[in-house]
Write an enzyme that holds these catalytic residues in place. Structure first.
Site, PDB file in Angstrom:
ATOM      1  N   LYS A 153      -4.116  -9.819   7.362  1.00 39.43           N
ATOM      2  CA  LYS A 153      -3.317 -11.029   7.477  1.00 39.43           C
ATOM      3  C   LYS A 153      -4.212 -12.197   7.884  1.00 39.43           C
ATOM      4  O   LYS A 153      -4.900 -12.134   8.916  1.00 39.43           O
ATOM      5  CB  LYS A 153      -2.191 -10.825   8.492  1.00 39.43           C
ATOM      6  CG  LYS A 153      -1.324  -9.608   8.169  1.00 39.43           C
ATOM      7  CD  LYS A 153      -0.323  -9.275   9.267  1.00 39.43           C
ATOM      8  CE  LYS A 153       0.839 -10.223   9.275  1.00 39.43           C
ATOM      9  NZ  LYS A 153       1.930  -9.740  10.173  1.00 39.43           N
ATOM     10  N   ASP A 175       1.225  -2.740  16.239  1.00 40.98           N
ATOM     11  CA  ASP A 175      -0.001  -3.160  16.899  1.00 40.98           C
ATOM     12  C   ASP A 175      -0.914  -3.798  15.857  1.00 40.98           C
ATOM     13  O   ASP A 175      -0.924  -3.403  14.685  1.00 40.98           O
ATOM     14  CB  ASP A 175      -0.689  -1.945  17.530  1.00 40.98           C
ATOM     15  CG  ASP A 175      -1.822  -2.336  18.465  1.00 40.98           C
ATOM     16  OD1 ASP A 175      -1.887  -3.508  18.867  1.00 40.98           O
ATOM     17  OD2 ASP A 175      -2.638  -1.457  18.802  1.00 40.98           O
ATOM     18  N   GLY A 197       4.511 -15.058   2.830  1.00 42.24           N
ATOM     19  CA  GLY A 197       4.831 -15.687   4.093  1.00 42.24           C
ATOM     20  C   GLY A 197       4.497 -17.166   4.108  1.00 42.24           C
ATOM     21  O   GLY A 197       3.652 -17.634   3.331  1.00 42.24           O
ATOM     22  N   ALA A 221      -0.464  -8.559  -1.048  1.00 38.28           N
ATOM     23  CA  ALA A 221       0.489  -7.520  -0.634  1.00 38.28           C
ATOM     24  C   ALA A 221       1.849  -7.763  -1.283  1.00 38.28           C
ATOM     25  O   ALA A 221       2.288  -8.909  -1.431  1.00 38.28           O
ATOM     26  CB  ALA A 221       0.628  -7.518   0.883  1.00 38.28           C
ATOM     27  N   PRO A 222       2.530  -6.677  -1.697  1.00 40.49           N
ATOM     28  CA  PRO A 222       3.864  -6.824  -2.286  1.00 40.49           C
ATOM     29  C   PRO A 222       4.832  -7.461  -1.293  1.00 40.49           C
ATOM     30  O   PRO A 222       4.691  -7.308  -0.081  1.00 40.49           O
ATOM     31  CB  PRO A 222       4.262  -5.380  -2.601  1.00 40.49           C
ATOM     32  CG  PRO A 222       2.993  -4.607  -2.644  1.00 40.49           C
ATOM     33  CD  PRO A 222       2.081  -5.284  -1.660  1.00 40.49           C
ATOM     34  N   GLY A 223       5.851  -8.130  -1.820  1.00 45.65           N
ATOM     35  CA  GLY A 223       6.863  -8.744  -0.970  1.00 45.65           C
ATOM     36  C   GLY A 223       6.862 -10.252  -1.085  1.00 45.65           C
ATOM     37  O   GLY A 223       6.037 -10.854  -1.798  1.00 45.65           O
ATOM     38  N   ILE A 224       7.773 -10.880  -0.383  1.00 48.81           N
ATOM     39  CA  ILE A 224       7.880 -12.332  -0.379  1.00 48.81           C
ATOM     40  C   ILE A 224       6.711 -12.914   0.414  1.00 48.81           C
ATOM     41  O   ILE A 224       6.428 -12.492   1.529  1.00 48.81           O
ATOM     42  CB  ILE A 224       9.214 -12.770   0.255  1.00 48.81           C
ATOM     43  CG1 ILE A 224      10.387 -12.197  -0.544  1.00 48.81           C
ATOM     44  CG2 ILE A 224       9.306 -14.289   0.320  1.00 48.81           C
ATOM     45  CD1 ILE A 224      11.729 -12.399   0.118  1.00 48.81           C
TER      46      ILE A 224
END
Length: 592
Positions: free
Chosen positions: A343, A378, A327, A322-325
């Site tokens: 996730k 949710d 985790g 997934a795009p982004g920093i």
């Protein structure tokens, strides 16, 4: 009819009896929502929500124990369960809620086999029959109203038909407000009051209860169009109920039924009929979300699983990181053509994270039972989720092998992930701000502050409030979605930063004062905006009070004294003014 062993038939009957007992208890818990709303028993509202969610697992475990008790046979035999499934399908053939009953069977099976052996020959991966195969011709869940006598008369009839045990505060005022808003909004296309006589309204008989509100839900039908008509009602806690606003557009209706809010309590004896009705006013919402919204979240999981399997057959893109920093606790991946993220908890967390996998799971469980106040996504939890290997990018496979090998089972055809969470995909707030103009930045920062405040009022402290842990929905709302650091607000100790007393203290590169685990220093929240001065300025113009430890201590005081704040799934500016209108047709447009 195929002849199956007596043991298989006993298992099928035991599970069906268990389902019917569960459904009855679910309905009885739901029916209590009316009295809780009328007596403004807001703490009881929150507790009943948790109890109803926990009811499902309790009943499944009870039924599995009963299954073991009705036979001396080995209940780990898959052939026996295949026969039980076929028998069960025959038993529910004429059941109005066959699809919910199938999910209950699946849950008992998965509890028996710890989510292994997921195959349509053993449980209902596919439904036993097509939707609407046997429509209920003599059953209606809504009442239809005609505009023949005028709009005011029709709205008056609607309000009169919803019999609460306490009076309306001022029906004349509410009718005037509703009519004014509709005439300024969707009915503005009418050239005269005569056109209103062609209007038809269908209102669901059951009231939708959630938090401190009751929602009357329906649809307006005219000129081939279907328009939502939702009337949120509040209790003034002095013996009167009033209509707070009127919702009449698809997006606003969708927000009310959002994945970021708690499940409704609504008397839905045949849930599929309610989902079908709601789909007419929210055509973009998936069935899984609508089942979730009315409390049948386990069947929502089933519908989601079936939907993504169908999507995989008509798409060819690959799952990617997934795009982004990235985790520190979760590895997150997505399918670009499908609006969710998956996730997976890492086997080892990056420094400086000190939480454990068990703690993370507890946090997600906490969120599923909390009042999400429209500010937390949710999630659905899955065990042994099966994917086709050829749909995974090599980069993603290497990432998962590196950070979560214990969660993976891979062969030439399949990738099985032993435990994961599914969540609606949103654009991370930090990425959104990278391309936002000034107006969008200001709006996003106002939303970000509102999200923090509304979560805090619901006794939830996000913990890690970095921008990357919040997402922006398609409606422009800012939502929190990283839960490994959250905790009840009342467990925090909000403090003012001590003033340095010496030059050495002022220049120290680490705190010179004692910091306990629960200590929080709101003045340090400014650090979340490092590198984005525009966002910081926009935030501070609206929410600088969040830097003050006294703001948080006051919230804690209110919560400990039993205060439950109101949160609205619509803009405050849309709320009606609670005074009697001077005429039947006030000129002001409400909620525009």
């Amino acid at each position: 009819m195929t002849n199956h062993s007596p043991t298989a038939r006993r298992i099928a009957k035991t599970i069906l009896n268990g389902f019917e007992a569960y459904f009855a208890d679910f309905q009885n818990m739901t029916l209590g929502a009316k009295a809780r709303f009328e007596t403004h028993a807001w703490s009881a509202v929150q507790e009943s929500n948790k109890e109803r969610i926990d009811l499902y697992k309790t009943k499944v475990n009870q039924v599995l124990n009963l299954v073991h008790s009705v036979t001396s046979k080995d209940t780990t035999q898959l052939e026996l369960w295949g026969q039980a499934k076929e028998t069960y399908g025959q038993l529910i053939a004429n059941n109005n809620n066959y699809e919910i009953a199938e999910t209950f069977f699946n849950s008992v099976f998965c509890s028996q086999f710890h989510h292994a052996h997921i195959h349509d020959s053993h449980l209902f991966v596919k439904s036993s029959r097509a939707p609407d195969e046997k429509p209920l011709r003599d059953y209606s869940i809504y009442i239809s109203y005609s505009g023949r006598e005028g709009l005011e008369a029709m709205i008056e009839d609607i309000l009169a038909d919803y019999q609460f045990s306490i009076d309306w505060e001022d029906t004349r005022r509410d009718i005037g407000n509703i009519c004014a808003a509709l005439r300024a909004g969707p009915l503005s296309v009418f050239e005269s009051e005569d056109d209103e006589q062609m209007l038809r309204v269908d209102m669901l008989e059951s009231v939708f209860y959630r938090n401190k509100a009751a929602y009357l839900v329906g649809r307006m039908m005219f000129r081939g169009e279907v328009i939502p008509l939702i009337l949120p009602c509040l209790n003034n806690e002095r013996g009167g109920i009033f209509v707070d606003t009127v919702i009449y557009d698809n997006d606003s209706a969708s927000i009310i039924f959002s994945f970021t809010r708690s499940y409704f309590m609504v008397d839905a004896p045949i849930p599929s009929r309610f989902v079908r009705f709601l789909s007419t006013i929210m055509p973009l919402k998936e069935k899984s979300e609508l089942y979730n919204s009315i409390g049948f979240h386990k069947h929502g999981k089933t519908e989601f699983y079936r939907h993504i399997l169908a999507h995989m057959k008509v798409s060819n893109d690959k799952f990617i990181i997934a795009p982004g920093i990235k985790g520190m606790v979760m590895s997150v991946f997505t399918l670009p053509s499908y609006p969710v993220v998956f996730k997976v908890i890492k086997d080892k967390f990056d420094n400086p994270k000190t939480v454990t996998e068990a703690i993370v799971k507890e946090k997600y469980k906490f969120v599923s039972r909390a009042d999400r106040v429209g500010r937390m996504a949710d999630t659905q939890e899955y065990t042994n989720f099966i994917f086709y290997r050829n749909r995974f990018s090599e980069e993603l496979l290497e990432e998962l092998k590196k950070v979560a090998p214990s969660k993976l089972e891979i062969d030439e055809k399949w990738v099985i992930i032993r435990h994961l969470y599914v969540e609606r995909r949103m654009e991370p707030l930090n990425l959104y701000l990278d391309t936002a103009d000034e107006a969008q930045t200001i709006a996003a920062m106002e939303e970000y502050g509102n999200a923090i405040k509304q979560l805090a009022a619901a006794n939830i402290f996000p913990g890690d409030m970095l921008l990357k842990n919040f997402g922006v929905t398609r409606h422009g709302r800012v939502v929190f979605y990283d839960y490994d650091e959250l905790c009840p607000l009342t467990e925090c100790n909000f403090r003012k930063l001590p003033e340095p007393q010496t030059a050495e203290q002022e220049l120290a590169d680490r705190p010179w004062y004692t910091v306990a685990e629960a200590d929080v220093f709101p003045e340090e929240f400014r650090l979340f905006f490092s590198g984005n001065p525009t966002a910081r300025k926009a935030f501070e113009s609206e929410h600088s009070d969040l830097y003050d430890y006294r703001y948080w201590q006051k919230l804690q005081h209110n919560i400990r004294n039993g205060r439950v704040d109101s949160t609205f799934p619509y803009r405050r500016k849309c709320r009606f003014k609670r005074r009697r209108p001077k005429t039947n047709r006030p000129p002001a447009a409400i909620g525009q």
